[in-house]
Design a protein around this motif. Structure first.
Motif, mmCIF file in Angstrom:
data_model
loop_
_atom_site.group_PDB
_atom_site.id
_atom_site.type_symbol
_atom_site.label_atom_id
_atom_site.label_comp_id
_atom_site.label_asym_id
_atom_site.label_seq_id
_atom_site.Cartn_x
_atom_site.Cartn_y
_atom_site.Cartn_z
ATOM 1 N N LEU A 169 0.829 -1.206 0.000
ATOM 2 C CA LEU A 169 0.000 0.000 0.000
ATOM 3 C C LEU A 169 0.863 1.256 0.000
ATOM 4 C CD1 LEU A 169 -2.835 -1.030 2.503
ATOM 5 C CD2 LEU A 169 -2.954 -0.944 -0.002
ATOM 6 N N TRP A 170 1.959 1.227 0.774
ATOM 7 C CA TRP A 170 2.876 2.375 0.759
ATOM 8 C C TRP A 170 3.502 2.548 -0.616
ATOM 9 C CZ3 TRP A 170 2.727 6.352 3.569
ATOM 10 C CH2 TRP A 170 2.425 6.307 4.926
ATOM 11 N N ALA A 171 3.798 1.436 -1.280
ATOM 12 C CA ALA A 171 4.355 1.522 -2.636
ATOM 13 C C ALA A 171 3.368 2.209 -3.573
ATOM 14 C CB ALA A 171 4.690 0.122 -3.154
ATOM 15 N N PHE A 172 2.089 1.926 -3.432
ATOM 16 C CA PHE A 172 1.083 2.573 -4.275
ATOM 17 C C PHE A 172 0.910 4.043 -3.917
ATOM 18 C CE2 PHE A 172 -0.373 -1.740 -5.416
ATOM 19 C CZ PHE A 172 -0.537 -1.553 -6.783
ATOM 20 N N VAL A 173 1.079 4.387 -2.645
ATOM 21 C CA VAL A 173 1.000 5.798 -2.262
ATOM 22 C C VAL A 173 2.009 6.617 -3.046
ATOM 23 C CG1 VAL A 173 1.419 7.429 -0.388
ATOM 24 C CG2 VAL A 173 0.052 5.378 0.042
ATOM 25 N N TRP A 174 3.237 6.127 -3.150
ATOM 26 C CA TRP A 174 4.305 6.884 -3.809
ATOM 27 C C TRP A 174 4.366 6.650 -5.312
ATOM 28 C CZ3 TRP A 174 5.940 10.709 -1.093
ATOM 29 C CH2 TRP A 174 5.961 10.616 0.301
ATOM 30 N N ALA A 175 3.740 5.583 -5.779
ATOM 31 C CA ALA A 175 3.781 5.278 -7.217
ATOM 32 C C ALA A 175 2.962 6.251 -8.051
ATOM 33 C CB ALA A 175 3.293 3.847 -7.460
ATOM 34 N N VAL A 176 2.250 7.152 -7.408
ATOM 35 C CA VAL A 176 1.434 8.121 -8.142
ATOM 36 C C VAL A 176 2.269 8.943 -9.120
ATOM 37 C CG1 VAL A 176 1.651 9.886 -6.337
ATOM 38 C CG2 VAL A 176 -0.323 9.921 -7.870
ATOM 39 N N VAL A 177 3.548 9.146 -8.822
ATOM 40 C CA VAL A 177 4.384 9.974 -9.695
ATOM 41 C C VAL A 177 4.882 9.203 -10.924
ATOM 42 C CG1 VAL A 177 5.157 11.381 -7.750
ATOM 43 C CG2 VAL A 177 6.527 9.414 -8.463
ATOM 44 N N LEU A 178 4.833 7.885 -10.898
ATOM 45 C CA LEU A 178 5.444 7.107 -11.970
ATOM 46 C C LEU A 178 4.758 7.281 -13.327
ATOM 47 C CD1 LEU A 178 6.414 3.804 -10.109
ATOM 48 C CD2 LEU A 178 7.865 5.748 -10.698
ATOM 49 N N PRO A 179 3.424 7.171 -13.432
ATOM 50 C CA PRO A 179 2.813 7.402 -14.744
ATOM 51 C C PRO A 179 3.061 8.810 -15.265
ATOM 52 C CG PRO A 179 1.265 6.309 -13.274
ATOM 53 C CD PRO A 179 2.421 6.745 -12.436
ATOM 54 N N GLN A 180 3.078 9.795 -14.370
ATOM 55 C CA GLN A 180 3.364 11.166 -14.801
ATOM 56 C C GLN A 180 4.786 11.253 -15.370
ATOM 57 O OE1 GLN A 180 1.475 13.674 -15.117
ATOM 58 N NE2 GLN A 180 -0.263 13.479 -13.753
ATOM 59 N N MET A 181 5.734 10.620 -14.709
ATOM 60 C CA MET A 181 7.107 10.636 -15.199
ATOM 61 C C MET A 181 7.208 9.934 -16.550
ATOM 62 S SD MET A 181 9.090 9.805 -11.622
ATOM 63 C CE MET A 181 10.692 9.645 -12.407
ATOM 64 N N ALA A 182 6.520 8.802 -16.696
ATOM 65 C CA ALA A 182 6.555 8.074 -17.961
ATOM 66 C C ALA A 182 5.957 8.899 -19.088
ATOM 67 C CB ALA A 182 5.816 6.747 -17.815
ATOM 68 N N ASN A 183 4.846 9.596 -18.816
ATOM 69 C CA ASN A 183 4.229 10.449 -19.840
ATOM 70 C C ASN A 183 5.182 11.559 -20.269
ATOM 71 O OD1 ASN A 183 1.816 9.019 -19.860
ATOM 72 N ND2 ASN A 183 0.843 10.316 -18.335
ATOM 73 N N GLN A 184 5.853 12.169 -19.308
ATOM 74 C CA GLN A 184 6.795 13.239 -19.628
ATOM 75 C C GLN A 184 7.991 12.698 -20.421
ATOM 76 O OE1 GLN A 184 6.453 16.521 -18.908
ATOM 77 N NE2 GLN A 184 4.598 16.401 -17.689
ATOM 78 N N PHE A 185 8.561 11.587 -19.962
ATOM 79 C CA PHE A 185 9.730 11.023 -20.641
ATOM 80 C C PHE A 185 9.379 10.583 -22.065
ATOM 81 C CE2 PHE A 185 11.489 9.652 -16.251
ATOM 82 C CZ PHE A 185 11.958 10.942 -16.044
ATOM 83 N N GLY A 186 8.175 10.049 -22.243
ATOM 84 C CA GLY A 186 7.751 9.653 -23.577
ATOM 85 C C GLY A 186 7.643 10.842 -24.511
ATOM 86 N N TRP A 187 7.107 11.955 -23.980
ATOM 87 C CA TRP A 187 7.010 13.163 -24.804
ATOM 88 C C TRP A 187 8.396 13.702 -25.132
ATOM 89 C CZ3 TRP A 187 8.138 18.436 -23.839
ATOM 90 C CH2 TRP A 187 7.683 19.286 -24.848
ATOM 91 N N TYR A 188 9.303 13.714 -24.160
ATOM 92 C CA TYR A 188 10.668 14.176 -24.426
ATOM 93 C C TYR A 188 11.328 13.319 -25.514
ATOM 94 C CZ TYR A 188 10.252 16.682 -19.961
ATOM 95 O OH TYR A 188 9.846 17.494 -18.942
ATOM 96 N N THR A 189 11.125 12.001 -25.440
ATOM 97 C CA THR A 189 11.692 11.111 -26.446
ATOM 98 C C THR A 189 11.177 11.447 -27.837
ATOM 99 O OG1 THR A 189 11.875 9.319 -24.820
ATOM 100 C CG2 THR A 189 11.949 8.701 -27.144
ATOM 101 N N ALA A 190 9.855 11.626 -27.941
ATOM 102 C CA ALA A 190 9.248 11.896 -29.244
ATOM 103 C C ALA A 190 9.717 13.218 -29.828
ATOM 104 C CB ALA A 190 7.724 11.896 -29.105
ATOM 105 N N GLU A 191 9.786 14.259 -28.997
ATOM 106 C CA GLU A 191 10.088 15.594 -29.520
ATOM 107 C C GLU A 191 11.588 15.809 -29.715
ATOM 108 O OE1 GLU A 191 7.421 17.590 -30.484
ATOM 109 O OE2 GLU A 191 6.579 15.625 -30.046
ATOM 110 N N MET A 192 12.405 15.344 -28.789
ATOM 111 C CA MET A 192 13.845 15.495 -28.956
ATOM 112 C C MET A 192 14.366 14.573 -30.058
ATOM 113 S SD MET A 192 15.124 15.856 -24.989
ATOM 114 C CE MET A 192 16.801 16.278 -25.434
ATOM 115 N N GLY A 193 13.737 13.397 -30.201
ATOM 116 C CA GLY A 193 14.146 12.471 -31.252
ATOM 117 C C GLY A 193 13.784 12.961 -32.638
ATOM 118 N N ARG A 194 12.805 13.856 -32.743
ATOM 119 C CA ARG A 194 12.397 14.403 -34.040
ATOM 120 C C ARG A 194 13.375 15.456 -34.544
ATOM 121 N NH1 ARG A 194 6.984 17.358 -33.589
ATOM 122 N NH2 ARG A 194 8.357 18.943 -32.709
ATOM 123 N N GLN A 195 14.137 16.044 -33.662
ATOM 124 C CA GLN A 195 15.069 17.105 -34.059
ATOM 125 C C GLN A 195 16.066 16.563 -35.100
ATOM 126 O OE1 GLN A 195 14.572 20.223 -33.114
ATOM 127 N NE2 GLN A 195 12.810 19.471 -31.956
#
Length: 460
Positions: A358-384
């Motif tokens: 349960l504590w792991a799920f409390v802190w895991a809230v940031v993980l999908p947000q980080m993945a969404n951001q990293f995915g966008w960075y990959t797509a946009e920086m890789g397009r350069q």
């Protein structure tokens, strides 16, 4: 620092901050539809209560998302005037479609969703909830279509020459269903569902650890866990499909994502690593020939590498693209492992006995947000170095009159304002979570043992 770098930093900062909120709105919208649907089906008041609670949090994320999204439209005109002229026909049609099909639907039902409790019938309110959710989904469609067209242009013709050239639509549906739009859209949707699901999991795991709203939180946790499990596994398939379209349409980006330099040779699939751009080497732990196997089911299959492209046509920050991509994949695997482990304990009837989980799920809230951001960075920086792949370079897309000092001043201003907005969001979200899903007037709707516990604790 020159104006191009500053303009890119400003846009990256503003969109990164904005992109915290729309995925939460989409994900929470799905959870709200499920919760209210269960209320209509079962008649159990607990589902209505949890839906009311998450509607209040949805309103907070939706409001800040709208406010932060407006800024980017002004940046197109101030910092990227050449780009705006070049893609105005494409982007304008997509934004117009968003206004007609998405914003009108959302705004039309939003008032009923927020203020219609006890004023309209349960079925009408459920329709409003579905309408707002679909509106947020449609909004994601048109924004993703516009961005995907920049990655894989289709259905257009170029009118004019040089910096006066611009793209015009000749086939609207070819533009909408460009080679990358469907795969990228499903990837974005699933990332949003995971962001919403893990926020619900985090909050209700916290309540369970504190012994608050136990009956409601157990039900809400199970609903969110089912959503998170299904879509964390689904993201594997959409991610693979996205890699296939990148290999076909943007091979230089794929080569940067895996640090592959050989112009045409087998490519390793790295788990972790580091790219040395100057020496053209990648060191790390990987599967020899794994990238070729993933794409062609052949470990010896040649994969186009960075050396197949002129220096000026390669992404500038190869190691950054590599790292962001692998962080996104790593987080995706962590989410799968975490949800499957929770499902295992649920099946064994011991889910809520695992306090560490349960504590792991409390802190895991940031993980999908980080993945969404990293995915966008990959797509946009890789397009350069392209802002429209193969057609318009980023360096040519800038406004001719804007200065570095002007962009720097506005970047500092946005940083201060957005820091205040983030602090306000966290404060209000924390306040709503501490308040909990029940109003004081709802005491009779709570499980008896919870009311007794609150009286004993001096809360009533």
């Amino acid at each position: 620092m020159d104006v191009e770098i500053l303009a890119r930093l400003q846009f990256a900062f503003t969109i990164s901050f904005h992109y915290i909120y729309p995925p939460l709105s989409i994900g929470l919208g799905l959870l709200m539809v499920i919760m209210e649907g269960l209320y209509l089906r079962t008649g159990q008041k607990v589902y209505e209560t949890m839906c009311r609670f998450w509607t209040r949090i949805f309103a907070l994320t939706f409001g800040i998302g709208v406010a932060t999204g407006i800024v980017m439209e002004f940046e197109f005109g101030t910092n990227w005037a050449t780009y705006s002229r070049y893609v105005g026909d494409i982007f304008g049609s997509a934004l117009a479609a968003e206004g007609i099909f998405a914003f009108a639907l959302e705004s039309g039902f939003l008032g009923v969703l927020l203020f219609g409790w006890n004023r309209v019938s349960s079925r009408v309110h459920f329709i409003a909830t579905v309408g707002v959710f679909l509106g947020s989904m449609f909004s994601a469609i048109w924004i993703t279509v516009a961005n995907s067209w920049q990655q894989t242009p289709a259905g257009y013709q170029i009118v004019g020459e040089g910096l006066d050239a611009r793209a015009e639509i000749v086939d609207f549906w070819a533009m909408v269903f460009n080679p990358s739009s469907v795969d990228r859209l499903t990837h974005v949707w699933i990332g949003a569902f995971l962001a919403g699901a893990f926020l619900v999991l985090s909050v209700h795991a916290y309540y369970l650890l504190r012994g608050r709203y136990v009956d409601l939180s157990r039900k809400a946790f199970k609903i969110a866990l089912m959503v998170a499990t299904v879509f964390s596994l689904s993201q594997l398939f959409t991610g693979h499909r996205s890699a296939e379209y990148v290999a076909e349409h943007q091979p230089a980006k794929l080569a940067a994502m895996e640090g592959h330099f050989d112009a045409s040779g087998p490519a390793d699939l790295y788990l972790v690593g580091w790219v040395d751009k100057e020496r053209q080497t990648t060191t790390g732990i990987g599967i020899p020939g794994g990238l070729g196997f993933m794409l062609e089911q052949d470990f010896d299959a040649p994969v186009t590498g960075l050396n197949a492209f002129p220096e000026e046509d390669r992404p500038g920050q190869i190691n950054a693209v590599f790292q962001f991509y692998h962080l996104m994949v790593a987080i995706g695997m962590i989410l799968i492992g975490l949800t499957l482990l929770a499902v295992f304990y649920w099946w064994r009837g011991r889910l809520f006995e695992q306090r560490w989980l349960l504590w792991a799920f409390v802190w895991a809230v940031v993980l999908p947000q980080m993945a969404n951001q990293f995915g966008w960075y990959t797509a946009e920086m890789g397009r350069q170095p392209w802002v429209v792949y193969g057609l318009l370079r980023t360096s040519d897309a800038l406004s001719s009159v804007v200065t570095a000092n002007q962009v720097l001043f506005s970047l500092i201003g946005f940083t201060i304002i957005y820091a205040i907005l983030l602090a306000l969001f966290i404060y209000l979200l924390n306040k709503k979570i501490k308040h909990g899903p029940y109003d004081e007037s709802d005491i009779d709707d709570r499980p008896l043992q919870e009311n007794i516990a609150r009286v004993a604790g001096g809360q009533l």
